[in-house]
Write a protein that holds these residues in place. Structure first.
Motif, short mmCIF file in Angstrom:
data_model
loop_
_atom_site.label_atom_id
_atom_site.label_comp_id
_atom_site.label_asym_id
_atom_site.label_seq_id
_atom_site.Cartn_x
_atom_site.Cartn_y
_atom_site.Cartn_z
N UNK A 250 82.30 -90.17 42.58
CA UNK A 250 83.53 -89.40 42.46
C UNK A 250 84.29 -89.49 43.78
N UNK A 251 85.47 -88.88 43.84
CA UNK A 251 86.27 -88.90 45.07
C UNK A 251 86.57 -87.45 45.45
N UNK A 252 85.59 -86.70 45.93
CA UNK A 252 85.78 -85.27 46.20
C UNK A 252 86.84 -85.03 47.26
N UNK A 253 87.66 -84.00 47.04
CA UNK A 253 88.66 -83.60 48.02
C UNK A 253 90.01 -84.27 47.86
N UNK A 254 90.09 -85.34 47.06
CA UNK A 254 91.35 -86.07 46.95
C UNK A 254 92.45 -85.22 46.34
N UNK A 255 92.06 -84.27 45.47
CA UNK A 255 93.05 -83.46 44.76
C UNK A 255 93.18 -82.05 45.32
N UNK A 256 92.46 -81.74 46.38
CA UNK A 256 92.33 -80.35 46.83
C UNK A 256 93.67 -79.73 47.20
N UNK B 217 89.50 -96.99 44.92
CA UNK B 217 89.47 -98.42 45.20
C UNK B 217 88.70 -98.73 46.48
N UNK B 218 88.94 -97.94 47.50
CA UNK B 218 88.24 -98.17 48.78
C UNK B 218 86.74 -97.98 48.63
N UNK B 219 86.35 -96.97 47.86
CA UNK B 219 84.92 -96.73 47.66
C UNK B 219 84.29 -97.87 46.85
N UNK B 220 85.03 -98.36 45.87
CA UNK B 220 84.53 -99.47 45.07
C UNK B 220 84.30 -100.71 45.93
N UNK B 221 85.27 -101.03 46.79
CA UNK B 221 85.13 -102.18 47.69
C UNK B 221 83.97 -101.96 48.66
N UNK B 222 83.88 -100.76 49.22
CA UNK B 222 82.78 -100.46 50.14
C UNK B 222 81.42 -100.58 49.49
N UNK B 223 81.36 -100.18 48.23
CA UNK B 223 80.10 -100.24 47.48
C UNK B 223 79.65 -101.68 47.29
N UNK B 224 80.55 -102.53 46.80
CA UNK B 224 80.16 -103.91 46.50
C UNK B 224 80.09 -104.81 47.73
N UNK B 225 80.96 -104.56 48.71
CA UNK B 225 81.02 -105.48 49.85
C UNK B 225 80.12 -105.05 51.01
N UNK B 226 79.91 -103.73 51.16
CA UNK B 226 79.14 -103.26 52.32
C UNK B 226 77.97 -102.36 51.96
N UNK B 227 77.74 -102.17 50.66
CA UNK B 227 76.60 -101.37 50.22
C UNK B 227 76.73 -99.89 50.50
N UNK B 228 77.96 -99.40 50.66
CA UNK B 228 78.18 -97.98 50.96
C UNK B 228 78.14 -97.18 49.65
N UNK B 229 77.23 -96.23 49.58
CA UNK B 229 77.05 -95.46 48.33
C UNK B 229 77.11 -93.96 48.57
N UNK B 230 77.93 -93.55 49.54
CA UNK B 230 77.98 -92.15 49.95
C UNK B 230 78.30 -91.20 48.80
N UNK B 231 79.22 -91.58 47.93
CA UNK B 231 79.68 -90.65 46.90
C UNK B 231 79.03 -90.87 45.54
#
Length: 523
Positions: free
Chosen positions: A91-97, A292-306
């Motif tokens: 998810x993208x927490x805080x984006x709509x806050x 989009x940034x999280x998707x790229x980070x996930x596939x390209x750099x293995x970032x799975x924070x969210x």
């Protein structure tokens, strides 16, 4: 080339960002998601807003690895089946806050100044100026239930109105409340003193129907309730009943289902909107860009924070996550109702030390039921920071020989005036066991169910007084432990009982001389 499916009306920045990174993007908000999935079975990732991603959708995409919810809530996604299929959900927490915080201000002002009716009647040729006497927001008392991202932003947005702000949040620290210039109080006190109450809490087993007749009847005549949180937190029948006897104002933006058709709350809502909280260009852009940034980070750099549906890592039993949760619940309950911890200290012994990142989430869940146990270490520490709670990882002194065990310490207060509790537990013969509370050692009681904890000055006849109160209140004792602390001369009676124990019964125990603390816990 990885294919990304966006079956929703999302800001173009998401597709643009992904295409710039070499992804094949299909964005179509008009075709039903089921049809799009059938046309693009090779899809690797999906970005959605409120679209339903159920078992059928997941099963139809054999190459799917990631679903991103452009927003915070993910109740429309079958996260358990996704986990079974090896699909991560973000998810993208805080984006709509901020969008939601501003909507609350808009609703309050619209209701106070009769904006909707004023527009309708004037547009129709009327002139109802005398009938539309309004009220000013300046100088009022506003109560905010839930001081998360949205609640804290709302405080900031209201600063210019020179308000008194009350807050109910079970884990917000007094230090953070001082920083926000809000007064922490009980839910009952908040509803009784506020001119406006705004709800900002998730819908969980604990919060469902929490805004009921008991608290609504305490509101002032003419007070306002704003719900931009979740429909289920308000008991609609109770609201209808109380509104019939008090001139309450109700502003609503949330419903059981986001869809066209009659709304059951229509007869009690003075203003109702079609779930517009996050419906701003800025929030849409923020959520789209972050997805989009999280998707790229996930596939390209293995970032799975969210990732919100994490599995259990190899070597860690799920029982230890439950243990971390139970110990924190016990520590929180032992400190007492209405106590906001300001510091939490953790020690993970034995093989558990390597799994700290997986165990802090359940610890935070023990403090706050709206925190997801699958959130990772960074999300857990961020959440604690948001609430003004300091987390200290103390490491583990393996020379103590505790084996695979966990110690949780909670502290509240400040400077030299504070109270604390320390709880340790382990898994014994496959069962979760609490081995120590403060200096009361070798407890070994299973924390699930109904329990009563009583601290008392150890002398003859004290246990008999406890059991007599239980009997007088028709409470059956199923098990009892009573370790002694020779340094203080106190003992701790831990009673496993067959049903809930009232505050009145606990008060009857404390009325006897020599009793220090009496706490009821249900886990």
């Amino acid at each position: 080339m990885r294919k990304v499916l966006i079956p929703t009306k999302l800001d173009a920045v998401a597709a643009d960002t992904l295409r710039a990174q070499g992804y094949d993007v299909v964005q179509d908000a008009d075709t039903p998601i089921g049809e799009l999935v059938a046309r693009h079975p090779e899809t690797t990732a999906v970005i959605v807003r409120s679209e339903k991603v159920d078992q059928a959708i997941l099963d139809a995409l054999p190459n799917l690895r990631l679903v991103v919810r452009a927003g915070a809530g993910f109740n429309t996604i079958d996260i358990k089946h996704a986990r079974r299929q090896g699909v991560d959900v973000m998810n993208t927490p805080g984006a709509n806050a901020n969008a939601v915080a501003e909507e609350v201000v808009a609703l309050i002002l619209a209701a106070y100044r009769h904006v909707v009716r004023g527009d309708q009647t004037t547009r129709a040729g009327g002139w109802e100026k005398k009938k539309l006497m309004g009220r000013e927001l300046a100088g009022k008392t506003i109560g905010i239930v839930g001081l998360g991202n949205i609640g804290q932003l709302l405080v900031k947005r209201l600063n210019g109105f020179e308000l008194t702000v009350l807050a109910y949040d079970p884990i917000l620290s007094s230090r953070r409340a001082e920083e926000l210039n809000v007064e922490l109080c009980t839910l009952s006190d908040l509803f009784g003193r506020s001119d406006v109450v705004s709800l900002h809490l998730p819908e969980t087993e604990e919060t469902r129907g929490m805004i009921n007749k008991t608290v609504l009847e305490q509101m002032k005549d003419g007070a306002m309730l704003v719900n931009c949180a979740r429909a289920g937190v308000v008991n609609e029948a109770d609201l209808r009943s109380v509104k019939a006897t008090k001139s309450l104002i109700y502003c609503n933006d949330v419903y059981p289902k986001d869809e066209a058709g009659p709304k059951s709350v229509a007869d009690v809502a003075d203003i109702m909107l079609p779930h517009l909280g996050a419906n701003t260009q800025e929030a849409n852009f923020n959520a789209a860009k972050r997805a989009a940034d999280q998707l790229v980070g996930y596939f390209e750099r293995g970032i799975s924070t969210c990732v919100v549906n994490r599995g259990i890592p190899e070597g860690l039993s799920e029982n230890y996550q439950l243990l971390a949760y139970y110990l924190t619940r016990i520590a929180r309950g032992y400190l007492g109702k209405g106590v906001q911890p300001r510091r939490i200290e953790t020690s993970f012994y034995g093989d558990l030390n390597q799994f700290e990142n997986w165990l802090l989430g359940p610890v935070v869940l023990g403090l706050a039921s709206n925190f997801d146990p699958f959130f990772d270490y960074q999300q857990a520490t961020d959440y604690l920071g948001e609430k003004g709670i300091t987390h200290v990882s103390r490491g583990a002194d393996e020379s103590k020989g505790y084996g695979n065990s966990i110690t949780i310490d909670l502290l509240e207060g400040k400077d030299q005036s504070f109270s604390s509790v320390s709880v340790r537990g382990t898994i014994a013969e496959g069962a979760i066991m609490v081995s120590r509370i403060n200096n009361f050692d070798r407890l070994y009681f299973e924390p699930t169910g109904h329990s009563v904890l009583v601290v008392y000055n150890d002398r003859p006849g004290m246990l008999a007084k406890i059991t007599s109160v239980m009997a007088a209140n028709d409470v059956n004792i199923e098990d009892i432990r009573s370790p002694h602390d020779p340094r203080t001369g106190n003992s701790l009676a831990v009673l496993k009982v067959n049903k809930a124990v009232s505050d009145q019964a606990l008060g009857e125990i404390l009325a006897h001389d020599g009793f220090v603390k009496a706490v009821y816990l249900q886990i």
